[in-house]
Design an enzyme around this catalytic site. Structure first.
Site, PDB file in Angstrom:
ATOM      1  N   GLY A  42      -0.916   1.874   7.078  1.00 40.24           N
ATOM      2  CA  GLY A  42       0.293   2.651   7.218  1.00 40.24           C
ATOM      3  C   GLY A  42       1.542   1.831   7.483  1.00 40.24           C
ATOM      4  O   GLY A  42       2.526   2.325   8.025  1.00 40.24           O
TER       5      GLY A  42
ATOM      6  N   LYS B  29       0.411 -14.790   0.688  1.00 42.69           N
ATOM      7  CA  LYS B  29       1.649 -15.093  -0.020  1.00 42.69           C
ATOM      8  C   LYS B  29       2.431 -13.798  -0.199  1.00 42.69           C
ATOM      9  O   LYS B  29       1.862 -12.764  -0.553  1.00 42.69           O
ATOM     10  CB  LYS B  29       1.349 -15.716  -1.391  1.00 42.69           C
ATOM     11  CG  LYS B  29       2.578 -16.061  -2.207  1.00 42.69           C
ATOM     12  CD  LYS B  29       3.398 -17.168  -1.578  1.00 42.69           C
ATOM     13  CE  LYS B  29       4.598 -17.527  -2.452  1.00 42.69           C
ATOM     14  NZ  LYS B  29       5.476 -18.511  -1.796  1.00 42.69           N
ATOM     15  N   TYR B  30       3.714 -13.825   0.094  1.00 37.99           N
ATOM     16  CA  TYR B  30       4.545 -12.635  -0.037  1.00 37.99           C
ATOM     17  C   TYR B  30       5.175 -12.613  -1.417  1.00 37.99           C
ATOM     18  O   TYR B  30       5.972 -13.495  -1.765  1.00 37.99           O
ATOM     19  CB  TYR B  30       5.620 -12.629   1.047  1.00 37.99           C
ATOM     20  CG  TYR B  30       6.485 -11.386   1.054  1.00 37.99           C
ATOM     21  CD1 TYR B  30       5.943 -10.147   1.367  1.00 37.99           C
ATOM     22  CD2 TYR B  30       7.846 -11.463   0.753  1.00 37.99           C
ATOM     23  CE1 TYR B  30       6.732  -9.012   1.387  1.00 37.99           C
ATOM     24  CE2 TYR B  30       8.644 -10.332   0.775  1.00 37.99           C
ATOM     25  CZ  TYR B  30       8.079  -9.108   1.084  1.00 37.99           C
ATOM     26  OH  TYR B  30       8.863  -7.975   1.108  1.00 37.99           O
TER      27      TYR B  30
ATOM     28  N   HIS C  55       3.684  -1.469  -6.501  1.00 40.62           N
ATOM     29  CA  HIS C  55       2.451  -1.055  -5.833  1.00 40.62           C
ATOM     30  C   HIS C  55       1.671  -0.195  -6.827  1.00 40.62           C
ATOM     31  O   HIS C  55       2.068   0.925  -7.152  1.00 40.62           O
ATOM     32  CB  HIS C  55       2.777  -0.252  -4.574  1.00 40.62           C
ATOM     33  CG  HIS C  55       1.570   0.156  -3.793  1.00 40.62           C
ATOM     34  ND1 HIS C  55       1.373  -0.217  -2.479  1.00 40.62           N
ATOM     35  CD2 HIS C  55       0.486   0.902  -4.120  1.00 40.62           C
ATOM     36  CE1 HIS C  55       0.228   0.280  -2.040  1.00 40.62           C
ATOM     37  NE2 HIS C  55      -0.321   0.971  -3.028  1.00 40.62           N
TER      38      HIS C  55
ATOM     39  N   HIS D 213       6.903   0.785   4.136  1.00 40.38           N
ATOM     40  CA  HIS D 213       5.518   0.739   3.651  1.00 40.38           C
ATOM     41  C   HIS D 213       4.880   2.126   3.547  1.00 40.38           C
ATOM     42  O   HIS D 213       3.673   2.233   3.336  1.00 40.38           O
ATOM     43  CB  HIS D 213       4.649  -0.168   4.540  1.00 40.38           C
ATOM     44  CG  HIS D 213       5.179  -1.553   4.688  1.00 40.38           C
ATOM     45  ND1 HIS D 213       5.187  -2.460   3.660  1.00 40.38           N
ATOM     46  CD2 HIS D 213       5.746  -2.180   5.748  1.00 40.38           C
ATOM     47  CE1 HIS D 213       5.714  -3.605   4.078  1.00 40.38           C
ATOM     48  NE2 HIS D 213       6.071  -3.460   5.340  1.00 40.38           N
TER      49      HIS D 213
ATOM     50  N   GLU E  43      -5.891  -3.838  -0.490  1.00 41.68           N
ATOM     51  CA  GLU E  43      -6.815  -3.092   0.354  1.00 41.68           C
ATOM     52  C   GLU E  43      -7.512  -2.012  -0.457  1.00 41.68           C
ATOM     53  O   GLU E  43      -7.095  -1.682  -1.564  1.00 41.68           O
ATOM     54  CB  GLU E  43      -6.101  -2.451   1.549  1.00 41.68           C
ATOM     55  CG  GLU E  43      -5.094  -1.376   1.177  1.00 41.68           C
ATOM     56  CD  GLU E  43      -4.443  -0.756   2.402  1.00 41.68           C
ATOM     57  OE1 GLU E  43      -5.007  -0.883   3.506  1.00 41.68           O
ATOM     58  OE2 GLU E  43      -3.364  -0.138   2.258  1.00 41.68           O
TER      59      GLU E  43
ATOM     60  N   ARG F  34     -11.287   6.925   1.004  1.00 42.83           N
ATOM     61  CA  ARG F  34     -11.069   8.355   1.229  1.00 42.83           C
ATOM     62  C   ARG F  34     -10.237   8.915   0.092  1.00 42.83           C
ATOM     63  O   ARG F  34      -9.788   8.190  -0.799  1.00 42.83           O
ATOM     64  CB  ARG F  34     -10.324   8.571   2.547  1.00 42.83           C
ATOM     65  CG  ARG F  34      -9.008   7.787   2.608  1.00 42.83           C
ATOM     66  CD  ARG F  34      -8.124   8.204   3.755  1.00 42.83           C
ATOM     67  NE  ARG F  34      -7.024   7.278   3.964  1.00 42.83           N
ATOM     68  CZ  ARG F  34      -5.902   7.234   3.255  1.00 42.83           C
ATOM     69  NH1 ARG F  34      -5.746   8.068   2.238  1.00 42.83           N
ATOM     70  NH2 ARG F  34      -4.940   6.364   3.535  1.00 42.83           N
TER      71      ARG F  34
ATOM     72  N   VAL G 229      -3.443  10.908  -0.311  1.00 40.24           N
ATOM     73  CA  VAL G 229      -2.424  11.953  -0.304  1.00 40.24           C
ATOM     74  C   VAL G 229      -1.984  12.263  -1.734  1.00 40.24           C
ATOM     75  O   VAL G 229      -1.778  13.423  -2.112  1.00 40.24           O
ATOM     76  CB  VAL G 229      -1.205  11.504   0.534  1.00 40.24           C
ATOM     77  CG1 VAL G 229      -0.087  12.538   0.465  1.00 40.24           C
ATOM     78  CG2 VAL G 229      -1.606  11.256   1.979  1.00 40.24           C
TER      79      VAL G 229
ATOM     80  N   ARG H  85       6.752  13.560  -1.670  1.00 41.33           N
ATOM     81  CA  ARG H  85       6.293  14.023  -0.365  1.00 41.33           C
ATOM     82  C   ARG H  85       7.465  14.669   0.380  1.00 41.33           C
ATOM     83  O   ARG H  85       8.465  14.012   0.653  1.00 41.33           O
ATOM     84  CB  ARG H  85       5.739  12.857   0.451  1.00 41.33           C
ATOM     85  CG  ARG H  85       4.575  12.145  -0.224  1.00 41.33           C
ATOM     86  CD  ARG H  85       3.911  11.177   0.744  1.00 41.33           C
ATOM     87  NE  ARG H  85       2.920  10.347   0.074  1.00 41.33           N
ATOM     88  CZ  ARG H  85       2.040   9.581   0.705  1.00 41.33           C
ATOM     89  NH1 ARG H  85       2.046   9.534   2.030  1.00 41.33           N
ATOM     90  NH2 ARG H  85       1.167   8.847   0.042  1.00 41.33           N
TER      91      ARG H  85
END
Length: 450
Positions: A164, A201-202, A208, A235, A287, A291, A294, A337
């Site tokens: 989150g 590394k950024y 995304h 994020h 990641e 589950r 949303v 959202r």
């Protein structure tokens, strides 16, 4: 098949599961806190059980109360929705110990993917591309500075148990490392009880992109394409769409097969989402969410499948009702959202709904637990609804979103509806020319905090 399912959640996602149960002829049990006695999911379920006071730690996160509700009602299975206990491996184990069925992945899968370092190591071994980073946790500031120097700045420090957006800090230079490292550790400790961090590394201008996977737990798994969730604030996703406007069919097939094969190799069961940063044609694993997401409705929109129904089927031991060859993309879907928040600060805005009207028409879906006179409690997440639209292509979906936002009425509290009205005026939104930093930069110039 199950005769009765308990939904260990609240709000729109509890309603979403109740609807699937009703279509399948399965009884539903709602659990609720005292603050949610008049909630729509309580009204819609076949049965309801009060499991505690308003605090989520004493109600929706109370495992003994949820198990007791199953015993009282005779429910055979538990659907966790998202949030709360949905990715709690101990909860899954306790469910199994009580001869109940958890509608989701195994405790082992949740445990492995819940620790970011273990998840990354597992995915590497399964052939999933990963962001360059530290080999495991980083214990000291000296090690963090050494890794930053070797890898090259900017880097991002992440809490291994994070989620989150919490426990994530960027260091743009060696001078910024100490603050970022210590802050990430402190946030990990306070939010997740674990101060271990790792370094990656950024990437400077990534999108995304997440891949929806689904497995039967018996070595079979498919992918249902990607969702682009690049429009984020701190994020937190606010606007999601499928398919991704920047992804080619060749890229979709390639990364989709990698994810489906990885899921099949670990005998994954149910719905899961493998998340990536995407930059310059390359995917980098960050990641896996074990589950329902949303934003699952946009995937349902373009594939015409009911992911909750499918979760219930495979949990009951039935095969998936589709194969990879059956899954063909149809059109474009977008979700926004709707939060009960006051702009421009995005501060929570609980209160009584004086008027609510959901938009309708072709290609419009509104997932919400609102109704006239409902009082939004101050104890939980500010998400009050999800507006999902589907069109033959992206321009039609965007036009339909604008029309539906114009029909949506939520009076009595402030919401984020004006944010999306404003975003739809931006050329970059219509062209799909944005990355994970775009919205933050836009907000700095268009919605200045008071």
């Amino acid at each position: 098949m199950f005769n009765k399912i308990l939904i260990a959640n609240r709000g729109e996602i509890a309603l979403r599961v109740i609807r699937a149960c009703r279509e399948m002829g399965i009884g539903s049990v709602a659990v609720h806190s005292t603050a949610d006695s008049d909630a729509m999911h309580v009204r819609m379920a076949d049965e309801s059980v009060c499991i505690g006071p308003p605090s989520s730690t004493q109600s929706y996160l109370s495992i003994p109360s949820i198990i007791a509700a199953c015993e009282i009602t005779g429910a055979e299975a538990i659907h966790p929705g998202y949030g709360f206990l949905s990715e709690n491996a101990a909860f899954v184990q306790i469910i199994q110990d009580h001869d109940l069925t958890f509608i989701g992945p195994t405790a082992d899968h949740i445990r492995v993917m819940g620790d970011k370092i273990t998840a990354k190591d597992t995915m590497k071994k399964l052939g999933v591309p990963c962001v360059p980073g530290s080999d495991g946790g980083v214990d000291t500031l000296e090690d963090a500075k050494r890794i930053g120097a070797e890898m090259g700045y900017p880097v991002i420090i992440k809490a291994t148990a994070g989620g989150g957006g919490k426990g994530m800090k960027v260091a743009g230079s060696a001078a910024e490392m100490e603050r970022a490292f210590m802050t990430a550790r402190a946030e990990g400790k306070s939010n997740f009880g674990n101060d271990e961090v790792y370094i990656e590394k950024y990437l400077t201008t990534p999108r995304h992109i997440e891949i929806q996977v689904f497995g039967d737990g018996k070595g079979n798994a498919v992918h249902l394409g990607e969702r682009d969730c690049s429009l984020q604030r701190r994020h937190q996703k606010v606007f999601e769409e499928a398919p991704g406007p920047s992804i080619t069919q060749e890229e979709r097939d390639r990364i989709g097969k990698i994810c489906a094969d990885a899921s099949a190799n670990i005998n994954y069961i149910g719905a899961g989402t493998i998340e990536f940063l995407y930059e310059n044609g390359e995917f980098y694993f960050i990641e896996m969410n074990t589950r329902l997401q949303v934003e699952h409705p946009v995937t349902e929109g373009i594939f015409g499948v009911d992911l909750v129904r499918e979760q219930i089927r495979v949990a009951a031991g039935l095969p998936m009702s589709f194969t990879q060859e059956d899954l063909k993309i149809n059109g474009h879907a977008i979700e926004v959202r709707i939060n009960a928040e006051r702009l421009p600060n995005f501060s929570p805005c609980p209160g009584r709904i004086t008027q609510y009207h959901a938009p309708g028409g072709l290609g419009v879906r509104m997932d919400s637990a609102l109704y006239d006179g409902y009082s939004i409690p101050p104890y939980y997440d500010s998400l009050i609804g999800k507006l999902i639209v589907h069109g033959r292509d992206r321009p039609e979906a965007l036009a339909r979103l604008g029309r539906a936002l114009g029909e949506l009425i939520v009076d009595g509290v402030d919401t984020t509806i004006p944010l999306f009205d404003a975003l739809l005026q931006e050329p970059d939104i219509h062209s799909g020319n944005y990355n994970i930093h775009w919205l933050e930069h836009w907000l700095e110039t268009h919605l200045q905090p008071a």
